[in-house]
Design an enzyme around this catalytic site. Structure first.
Site, mmCIF file in Angstrom:
data_model
loop_
_atom_site.group_PDB
_atom_site.id
_atom_site.type_symbol
_atom_site.label_atom_id
_atom_site.label_comp_id
_atom_site.label_asym_id
_atom_site.label_seq_id
_atom_site.Cartn_x
_atom_site.Cartn_y
_atom_site.Cartn_z
ATOM 1 N N LYS A 110 0.898 -1.190 0.041
ATOM 2 C CA LYS A 110 0.046 0.111 0.056
ATOM 3 C C LYS A 110 0.906 1.262 0.071
ATOM 4 O O LYS A 110 0.449 2.324 -0.508
ATOM 5 C CB LYS A 110 -0.941 0.156 1.090
ATOM 6 N N LYS A 147 -5.955 -11.565 -9.166
ATOM 7 C CA LYS A 147 -7.117 -11.614 -8.237
ATOM 8 C C LYS A 147 -8.187 -10.619 -8.885
ATOM 9 O O LYS A 147 -7.675 -9.522 -9.067
ATOM 10 C CB LYS A 147 -6.874 -11.615 -6.861
ATOM 11 N N LYS A 190 -11.960 -4.748 -7.299
ATOM 12 C CA LYS A 190 -12.686 -3.438 -7.800
ATOM 13 C C LYS A 190 -11.796 -2.081 -8.150
ATOM 14 O O LYS A 190 -12.199 -1.261 -8.670
ATOM 15 C CB LYS A 190 -13.637 -2.944 -6.608
#
Length: 332
Positions: A114, A196, A199
């Site tokens: 992140k 994977k 969204k």
């Protein structure tokens, strides 16, 4: 609460859940209510480790709460609440942070990932949020936590924190175990089936959102990446077809052998449409329930308020005992 084992699970309100979220995790939550004491939380405090639009975050949190109910979470059977409504999570977070080593947090792979993705906002919350996750779990002395591959490291940290606290202050916290669901499959991107489903994918055709309408779902499946071979079978090297078979199996309960027989001699085009229709039909009750719930704001508020009150009662007892154990003077 009864003597059943307690499960805690939380989900971030970062927009509509994907088909991957649903098949891999959320649809498994409802059946757990019959076997366990379940506590489910919309973890909005975790969400702000990445910059959020306040209006959008509020909307996403309400929609996420309505969505878990639409997927079968019953507020009469489970405790379901919004994390920021229960102050004990933040309070316990600080105590547990003082039982967590800097080195442990610096090894968290999600922090590294992140940080790279949000290089302009590498904040302290992003670094320490695994401690808040531990507080979410330990506030209720949860026995079990459903975890995916990307959360195993965080649960291991929660276990380490609990064990360290118990060694220092005497046995108190239940050391949580991972709950591995009996069913649930990993759903991959429709455009890059080695990745994977997410969204946040730049390609809108890569991801099915569980509130997508039937036409949108079928259109996205029609565009799914497959291979040059035309045989519908599950085997190595056929990532796109393997992914579609996994999805079809998850929503129809048919095994791979049955699917291969059903589509023997048929082309990929027929198969893609069949998968799209099966997924759309499977999700129709979720979409209908969500529409009903999101349009009844008073009922939603009643549910999440009662859920927060129940969660606070349980977690307040935990935090009060923790405060005593670490040596804080009683407030009353």
């Amino acid at each position: 609460m009864s003597d059943k084992k307690l499960i805690f699970s939380g989900i971030q309100p970062t927009g509509t859940f994907t088909l991957g979220n649903y098949i891999g995790a959320i649809r498994n939550w409802a059946p757990l209510q019959e076997e366990y004491n379940c506590i489910y939380s919309i973890v909005d405090m975790h969400a702000i480790t990445v910059r959020q639009d306040p209006v959008k975050l509020r909307q996403n949190s309400l929609e996420a709460y309505a969505l878990i109910m639409a997927c079968g979470i019953d507020p009469e059977k489970s405790i379901a609440f919004i994390q920021s409504h229960v102050k004990t999570h933040a309070e316990l977070n600080w105590i547990l942070a003082c039982s967590t080593q800097f080195g442990e947090l610096s090894r968290m792979t999600q922090f590294k990932d992140k940080s790279a993705k949000h290089a302009d906002d590498v904040n302290a919350g992003l670094f320490t949020y695994p401690v808040l996750m531990a507080a979410d779990i330990l506030a209720y002395n949860a026995d079990l936590v459903p975890v995916g591959v990307d959360q195993k490291q965080h649960l291991e940290l929660a276990r380490n924190i609990a064990q360290r606290f118990n060694q220092k202050y005497g046995d108190f916290f239940t050391v949580p175990e991972p709950y591995i669901p009996k069913v649930g499959a990993k759903v991959m991107s429709l455009q890059e089936p080695t990745k994977k489903m997410s969204k946040s994918d730049d390609n809108p055709n890569a991801c099915i959102l569980i509130l997508d309408d039937k036409d949108t779902i079928i259109r996205k499946f029609k565009r799914a990446v497959t291979d040059s071979d035309m045989e519908i079978c599950y085997r190595e090297g056929k990532d796109g077809i393997n992914n579609l078979m996994t999805i079809y199996s998850a929503v129809t309960s048919k095994n791979y052998e049955e699917i291969e027989k059903e589509f023997a001699g048929k082309g990929y085009g027929d198969f893609k449409i069949a998968v799209g229709e099966a997924v759309a039909d499977h999700l129709q009750p979720v979409r209908d329930n969500f529409t009903r719930l999101i349009n009844d704001k008073a009922y939603l508020k009643e549910c999440y308020t009662k859920g927060a009150e129940k969660a606070l009662r349980i977690s307040q007892k935990t935090v009060s005992k923790v405060y005593r154990k670490v040596g804080f003077v009683d407030a009353r």
